[in-house]
Write a protein that holds these residues in place. Structure first.
Motif, PDB file in Angstrom:
ATOM      1  N   ARG A 259     -82.487  51.296  15.199  1.00 55.37           N
ATOM      2  CA  ARG A 259     -81.522  52.238  14.626  1.00 55.37           C
ATOM      3  C   ARG A 259     -80.410  52.575  15.618  1.00 55.37           C
ATOM      4  NH1 ARG A 259     -86.139  55.129  12.486  1.00 55.37           N
ATOM      5  NH2 ARG A 259     -85.878  56.603  14.211  1.00 55.37           N
ATOM      6  N   ALA A 262     -78.013  49.600  15.951  1.00 54.87           N
ATOM      7  CA  ALA A 262     -77.191  49.509  14.742  1.00 54.87           C
ATOM      8  C   ALA A 262     -76.064  50.541  14.785  1.00 54.87           C
ATOM      9  CB  ALA A 262     -78.058  49.711  13.500  1.00 54.87           C
ATOM     10  N   THR A 263     -76.392  51.755  15.215  1.00 57.69           N
ATOM     11  CA  THR A 263     -75.365  52.802  15.331  1.00 57.69           C
ATOM     12  C   THR A 263     -74.314  52.414  16.362  1.00 57.69           C
ATOM     13  OG1 THR A 263     -76.966  54.508  14.700  1.00 57.69           O
ATOM     14  CG2 THR A 263     -74.970  55.231  15.845  1.00 57.69           C
ATOM     15  N   SER A 264     -74.752  51.843  17.483  1.00 60.30           N
ATOM     16  CA  SER A 264     -73.826  51.446  18.541  1.00 60.30           C
ATOM     17  C   SER A 264     -72.887  50.327  18.092  1.00 60.30           C
ATOM     18  CB  SER A 264     -74.609  51.005  19.775  1.00 60.30           C
ATOM     19  OG  SER A 264     -73.761  50.566  20.804  1.00 60.30           O
ATOM     20  N   GLU A 266     -71.806  49.765  14.983  1.00 62.66           N
ATOM     21  CA  GLU A 266     -70.914  50.164  13.894  1.00 62.66           C
ATOM     22  C   GLU A 266     -69.511  50.418  14.437  1.00 62.66           C
ATOM     23  OE1 GLU A 266     -72.587  53.523  11.963  1.00 62.66           O
ATOM     24  OE2 GLU A 266     -74.263  52.411  11.084  1.00 62.66           O
ATOM     25  N   GLY A 267     -68.534  49.830  13.788  1.00 57.91           N
ATOM     26  CA  GLY A 267     -67.161  49.989  14.216  1.00 57.91           C
ATOM     27  C   GLY A 267     -66.746  49.058  15.333  1.00 57.91           C
ATOM     28  N   ARG A 268     -67.694  48.323  15.920  1.00 67.78           N
ATOM     29  CA  ARG A 268     -67.380  47.411  17.012  1.00 67.78           C
ATOM     30  C   ARG A 268     -67.434  45.943  16.568  1.00 67.78           C
ATOM     31  NH1 ARG A 268     -71.236  49.079  21.888  1.00 67.78           N
ATOM     32  NH2 ARG A 268     -69.810  47.711  23.059  1.00 67.78           N
ATOM     33  N   ILE A 275     -74.615  44.295   9.528  1.00 66.59           N
ATOM     34  CA  ILE A 275     -75.728  44.710  10.388  1.00 66.59           C
ATOM     35  C   ILE A 275     -76.947  44.929   9.502  1.00 66.59           C
ATOM     36  CG2 ILE A 275     -76.512  46.338  12.131  1.00 66.59           C
ATOM     37  CD1 ILE A 275     -74.024  44.754  12.917  1.00 66.59           C
TER      38      ILE A 275
END
Length: 351
Positions: A259, A262-264, A266-268, A275
């Motif tokens: 998790r 996945a958060t890290s 996002e946007g990159r 993802i």
């Protein structure tokens, strides 16, 4: 030997999944029948099980043993009208194998191919092959030690050596010795020492498939020990996406790390990169979305636990990023309990 590098990047050509070769009973299959390496070993395997009630099959990943061997053995004269039980180490692998074999026959799971897992089964009077998890098989053979109506038990991915698999094999061998000398037992594995298991099965014949290998380039990525593994993995995945084409399969020790990575990410990553987490607690629909190939012009980053190590082919994956860490059970004798701890993954496991 423990891996010395926490994040390993491996670029490789993915092995495409294919359906079993057609034969007289399976000629109605609607799927294309691409040849797979296991095809060359099937005649030897049939001959081995015709003359012996046990055998060992050693075939590398992607050879096709999980879905082709059970369908091929359906035609064996010694089987008659009995069933075949195929054991898988995980529910995801069991569902994937059942759905693939059923699709090969142009049927749904629950017809010729059945599925029996915890909290759900799809079995009918027409079922000839039951795909079950190792824990479920233990309960099945305890309830019916004779395994009535079963002609063969196939232990897939036995090299994972779980307690449930060892327990199931011990009970199956006991049933074979005391009650059912006609029961066939087949142990299948990708990396197993076949000779050692053959001795356990009474010097059973060993059949090997050469498989097919693709060039693999291994790159070791150093990690600052002061950084969290999630940050290092996110950076390694981004570097891999920039350096090579295809989808990415990244191995992490657990659900929490997945998790956070996945958060890290996002946007990159670009809009063409999806993802997709993959771990045991997800719903079957969510797991299926992670395993499904990416659409045309799209890429996928599958963030998985060890659930995706074996018995599973994710199409389109050309890059594997391994954290070098794994969640392993450790028994605490003072407490009388087993708990999960994060430890370095063995180099054999990572390879």
């Amino acid at each position: 030997m423990a891996s010395e590098r926490p994040a390993d990047t491996v670029a490789a050509a993915a092995t495409p999944s294919s359906a079993p070769r057609p034969n007289d009973a399976l000629a109605r299959s609607p799927l294309p029948h691409s040849p797979l390496p296991i095809d060359a070993a099937l005649p030897d395997l049939r001959a081995a099980l015709a003359r012996s009630n046990a055998a060992v099959l050693v075939a590398p990943p992607g050879a096709g043993k999980t879905t082709r061997v059970p369908l091929d053995l359906l035609q064996a004269s010694w089987l008659g009208t009995a069933k075949i039980i195929l054991l898988e180490p995980r529910r995801l692998a069991a569902r994937a194998a059942a759905e693939r074999m059923a699709g090969t026959l142009g049927e749904r799971v629950g017809d010729t191919i059945g599925l029996r897992v915890r909290l759900g089964s799809k079995i009918s009077s027409r079922t000839r092959i039951e795909v079950v998890t190792e824990g479920v098989f233990g309960r099945m053979i305890l309830d019916d030690p004779e395994l009535s109506g079963v002609g063969a038990v196939l232990f897939d991915e036995f090299h994972e050596r779980s307690l449930d698999a060892d327990f199931g094999l011990a009970l199956a061998l006991d049933a074979q010795a005391a009650l059912r000398d006609d029961l066939r037992i087949l142990v299948m594995s990708a990396t197993l020492d076949g000779a050692r298991v053959a001795r356990l099965l009474g010097d059973a014949p060993v059949v090997a498939s050469d498989g097919r290998a693709f060039p693999v380039e291994t790159r070791y990525a150093d990690r600052d020990p002061n950084r969290r593994i999630e940050d290092a993995m996110a950076d390694a995945i981004l570097r891999a996406l920039r350096a090579d084409p295809g989808s990415v399969l990244a191995f992490l020790p657990g659900q929490g790390e997945i998790r956070r990575v996945a958060t890290s990410l996002e946007g990159r990553v670009g809009p063409e990169v999806a993802i997709a987490p993959l771990y045991g607690a997800l719903t079957p629909a969510e797991q299926d979305r992670a395993v499904a190939p990416a659409g045309p012009g799209a890429r996928k980053v599958v963030l998985a636990t060890s659930i995706a190590e074996t018995s599973l082919t994710i199409e389109g994956v050309r890059i594997v990023v391994d954290s070098g860490l794994a969640r392993v059970p450790v028994y605490e004798p003072g407490l009388g309990l087993t708990r999960l701890v994060t430890a370095r993954a063995s180099r054999a496991s990572v390879d």
